[in-house]
Design a protein around this motif. Sequence first.
Motif, PDB file in Angstrom:
ATOM      1  N   ALA A  91     -35.729  40.805  25.148  1.00  0.00           N
ATOM      2  CA  ALA A  91     -34.307  40.488  25.311  1.00  0.00           C
ATOM      3  C   ALA A  91     -33.456  41.735  25.067  1.00  0.00           C
ATOM      4  CB  ALA A  91     -33.903  39.364  24.355  1.00  0.00           C
ATOM      5  N   ILE A  92     -33.758  42.484  24.003  1.00  0.00           N
ATOM      6  CA  ILE A  92     -32.961  43.674  23.690  1.00  0.00           C
ATOM      7  C   ILE A  92     -33.133  44.733  24.782  1.00  0.00           C
ATOM      8  CG2 ILE A  92     -32.756  45.629  22.085  1.00  0.00           C
ATOM      9  CD1 ILE A  92     -33.209  43.583  19.789  1.00  0.00           C
ATOM     10  N   GLU A  93     -34.363  44.909  25.240  1.00  0.00           N
ATOM     11  CA  GLU A  93     -34.527  45.921  26.293  1.00  0.00           C
ATOM     12  C   GLU A  93     -33.800  45.492  27.570  1.00  0.00           C
ATOM     13  OE1 GLU A  93     -38.414  47.604  27.039  1.00  0.00           O
ATOM     14  OE2 GLU A  93     -37.555  49.063  28.432  1.00  0.00           O
ATOM     15  N   LEU A  94     -33.848  44.220  27.883  1.00  0.00           N
ATOM     16  CA  LEU A  94     -33.102  43.705  29.040  1.00  0.00           C
ATOM     17  C   LEU A  94     -31.617  44.042  28.905  1.00  0.00           C
ATOM     18  CD1 LEU A  94     -33.117  41.911  31.641  1.00  0.00           C
ATOM     19  CD2 LEU A  94     -32.831  39.910  30.153  1.00  0.00           C
ATOM     20  N   GLY A  95     -31.059  43.761  27.725  1.00  0.00           N
ATOM     21  CA  GLY A  95     -29.643  44.065  27.484  1.00  0.00           C
ATOM     22  C   GLY A  95     -29.347  45.550  27.616  1.00  0.00           C
ATOM     23  N   VAL A  96     -30.235  46.365  27.050  1.00  0.00           N
ATOM     24  CA  VAL A  96     -30.040  47.816  27.101  1.00  0.00           C
ATOM     25  C   VAL A  96     -30.073  48.307  28.555  1.00  0.00           C
ATOM     26  CG1 VAL A  96     -31.109  50.034  26.497  1.00  0.00           C
ATOM     27  CG2 VAL A  96     -30.834  48.248  24.746  1.00  0.00           C
ATOM     28  N   GLU A  97     -31.009  47.763  29.353  1.00  0.00           N
ATOM     29  CA  GLU A  97     -31.098  48.172  30.765  1.00  0.00           C
ATOM     30  C   GLU A  97     -29.811  47.831  31.518  1.00  0.00           C
ATOM     31  OE1 GLU A  97     -33.299  50.047  32.291  1.00  0.00           O
ATOM     32  OE2 GLU A  97     -34.447  50.245  30.422  1.00  0.00           O
ATOM     33  N   ILE A  98     -29.257  46.666  31.238  1.00  0.00           N
ATOM     34  CA  ILE A  98     -27.991  46.272  31.880  1.00  0.00           C
ATOM     35  C   ILE A  98     -26.874  47.219  31.430  1.00  0.00           C
ATOM     36  CG2 ILE A  98     -26.250  44.426  32.092  1.00  0.00           C
ATOM     37  CD1 ILE A  98     -28.721  43.449  33.431  1.00  0.00           C
ATOM     38  N   ALA A  99     -26.848  47.543  30.136  1.00  0.00           N
ATOM     39  CA  ALA A  99     -25.809  48.438  29.608  1.00  0.00           C
ATOM     40  C   ALA A  99     -25.930  49.831  30.222  1.00  0.00           C
ATOM     41  CB  ALA A  99     -25.909  48.504  28.088  1.00  0.00           C
ATOM     42  N   LYS A 100     -27.160  50.237  30.487  1.00  0.00           N
ATOM     43  CA  LYS A 100     -27.395  51.563  31.080  1.00  0.00           C
ATOM     44  C   LYS A 100     -26.733  51.699  32.455  1.00  0.00           C
ATOM     45  CE  LYS A 100     -31.805  53.352  30.618  1.00  0.00           C
ATOM     46  NZ  LYS A 100     -33.282  53.104  30.489  1.00  0.00           N
ATOM     47  N   ARG A 101     -26.539  50.592  33.131  1.00  0.00           N
ATOM     48  CA  ARG A 101     -25.847  50.648  34.420  1.00  0.00           C
ATOM     49  C   ARG A 101     -24.422  51.159  34.239  1.00  0.00           C
ATOM     50  NH1 ARG A 101     -27.621  44.650  36.699  1.00  0.00           N
ATOM     51  NH2 ARG A 101     -29.839  45.162  37.001  1.00  0.00           N
ATOM     52  N   LYS A 102     -23.871  50.915  33.038  1.00  0.00           N
ATOM     53  CA  LYS A 102     -22.485  51.274  32.759  1.00  0.00           C
ATOM     54  C   LYS A 102     -22.394  52.590  31.994  1.00  0.00           C
ATOM     55  CE  LYS A 102     -18.648  48.055  31.912  1.00  0.00           C
ATOM     56  NZ  LYS A 102     -18.332  46.716  31.390  1.00  0.00           N
ATOM     57  N   TYR A 103     -23.294  52.778  31.060  1.00  0.00           N
ATOM     58  CA  TYR A 103     -23.222  53.955  30.189  1.00  0.00           C
ATOM     59  C   TYR A 103     -24.567  54.662  30.108  1.00  0.00           C
ATOM     60  CZ  TYR A 103     -19.018  51.514  28.667  1.00  0.00           C
ATOM     61  OH  TYR A 103     -17.822  50.863  28.642  1.00  0.00           O
TER      62      TYR A 103
END
Lengths: 342, 342
Positions: A91-103
């Motif tokens: 779950a955390i890696e999924l969230g981080v990957e989504i955030a990486k699209r922005k930052y």
Amino acid sequence: MKTIALIMAGGKGERFYPASRNLLPKQFLSLGADNETMIQKTVNRIRDLVYPQDIFVLTNKNYLSLVKEQLKDVPTENIVLEPLSKNTAPAIELGVEIAKRKYDDAKVIVLPSDHIIKDEVEFRRILKMATQFVENKESILTIGIKPTEPNDGYGYIKISDSQEISKVAEFKEKPTIEVAKQYVESGNYLWNAGMFIFTIKSIDNAFKKYMSNQHKLLTESLDNFPKVESISIDYGIMEKADNVYCIKGDFAWDDVGSWNALKRINGEDENQNTILNDKTVLVNSTNVTIKGTNKKLITGVGLKDIVIVETDDVILVANKNELSDIKKLTAKIKEKQLDEYL
Amino acid sequence: MKTIALIMAGGKGERFYPASRNLLPKQFLSLGADNETMIQKTVNRIRDLVYPQDIFVLTNKNYLSLVKEQLKDVPTENIVLEPLSKNTAPAIELGVEIAKRKYDDAKVIVLPSDHIIKDEVEFRRILKMATQFVENKESILTIGIKPTEPNDGYGYIKISDSQEISKVAEFKEKPTIEVAKQYVESGNYLWNAGMFIFTIKSIDNAFKKYMSNQHKLLTESLDNFPKVESISIDYGIMEKADNVYCIKGDFAWDDVGSWNALKRINGEDENQNTILNDKTVLVNSTNVTIKGTNKKLITGVGLKDIVIVETDDVILVANKNELSDIKKLTAKIKEKQLDEYL
């Protein structure tokens, strides 16, 4: 560097049956006297630190409409839907990957959405210090709560010195009550509250190093999410990495683990009773917790250590010392094919 | 000689709160799995012995519509309204005076309207024998129930010999539990069930002799009812008259004195639980009695010796060993000015 938050909101919160339901888990409930839900409190608590557009919510697809309704200023594209329930590491890696699209990089605060924190000023002070720490030093930081009692319901973090931020010596699974007493007496053990602070870069490195299979699958495509192993971040990263630190938190934290939390959250009257219902009359009753719909008069006679919960379609009366059996109750309700009440 | 019945239906039945209410006392409730109310059961039980037009119901003016609705074949002129609540002696003489308008003499059966009798065949056999006895001998007959346990909640009747009908040696008020044990062991004591059989002539003579003031007032005018002393028939007549007899009853009688009676009336499952609600799920719970509205799922976890009663506007959860405190509960509800729930 920006500060973003990952709010973990995929849990089922079954221990709050019948208030929590399959389609309405604990984090979407208000368990206090006000109407603010747990997840709303979680987000409002960090408003000074994180902009709404930098809050990412990890949840189950069944709860999308609840998240949208309760967190109106979080952009819909920040609501990350797990196609199925995995543990915290995926779950955390999924969230981080989504955030990486922005930052490219950012300071990340990971927070459960179903805990209560009473001293919010102190909580924010700790978070600020934590984000500064991870910005200056490639590390993974966990918040360790100063224990207020020996508790065998939590995992413990052994710290290596008495500084406000210290290297983690060891993570300990839920101990026996005797061992928990030793932990608390020693002063070197803190409660593991499931709150983490790191940068995108540092957690990315850790996933690559310690969970290479998951990292490969998820960086390849997020569609691989169902293929990754269900494993906790504690087990997958924290217990293995050598740059894990712990910051001491002493801000009146409560994980709201059972109906017993209602008393801690809302206080008690002179008979140790906690009443969340408009009209209630008790006679010769102590340590009774009541949460009703405000539609009925709830009365009690000669009760001790009892929880009464009334919802629109269910009444629960339970012994406070046997609340772990609520899991057996929901299992039995399913067995009796009364699924509409789950 | 005709046989008539006086059904005593003026009680408030407060011990069955919240099912019983100010305007809906216990005798008008169904406490079993069927829908027949206690007073309907009382009347149906004696249909073979007494014609509907010979049944007189003594009740409070507030309950007139309930009596009419529940006892459709009892003529309205047989419903005797007490303008205010007096004890049993004035109520019985009031009923007898009304009956005298129809019959010069008759055999009279006085029955409470809120008791349960399981062996109705045996009950009717006893009543037949009793009415024959009082027809042949100027006497006042009381039914004494063979005790099934030492019980400090009942008055006792000491009998003078072991015959089925024997002269009463003495009436005893509610004893201590130790004394009750001695009574039961001796075999000479029976429970006073508040059921009496006499002729109009014999009770009229007794009122004249032992309660001359009341008799004078009520034979002068029934409008004098409010002026007579509030006194029980036991105290006013039974303990004084020298022609008082007792007939032994062994027909599984229950005075339905508290919510604990629900288990005796309706039986129990393998965990000693008694459930009167469509949908109920209990985990690790014993000796729990539940009466619901069938509208909600009622659940319990880790309960012992608990009663749960749900009505349309009230929920009661009570310790079975402290049900006498229900009086304190209704007093407290009044004190809190929540009268709409009484």
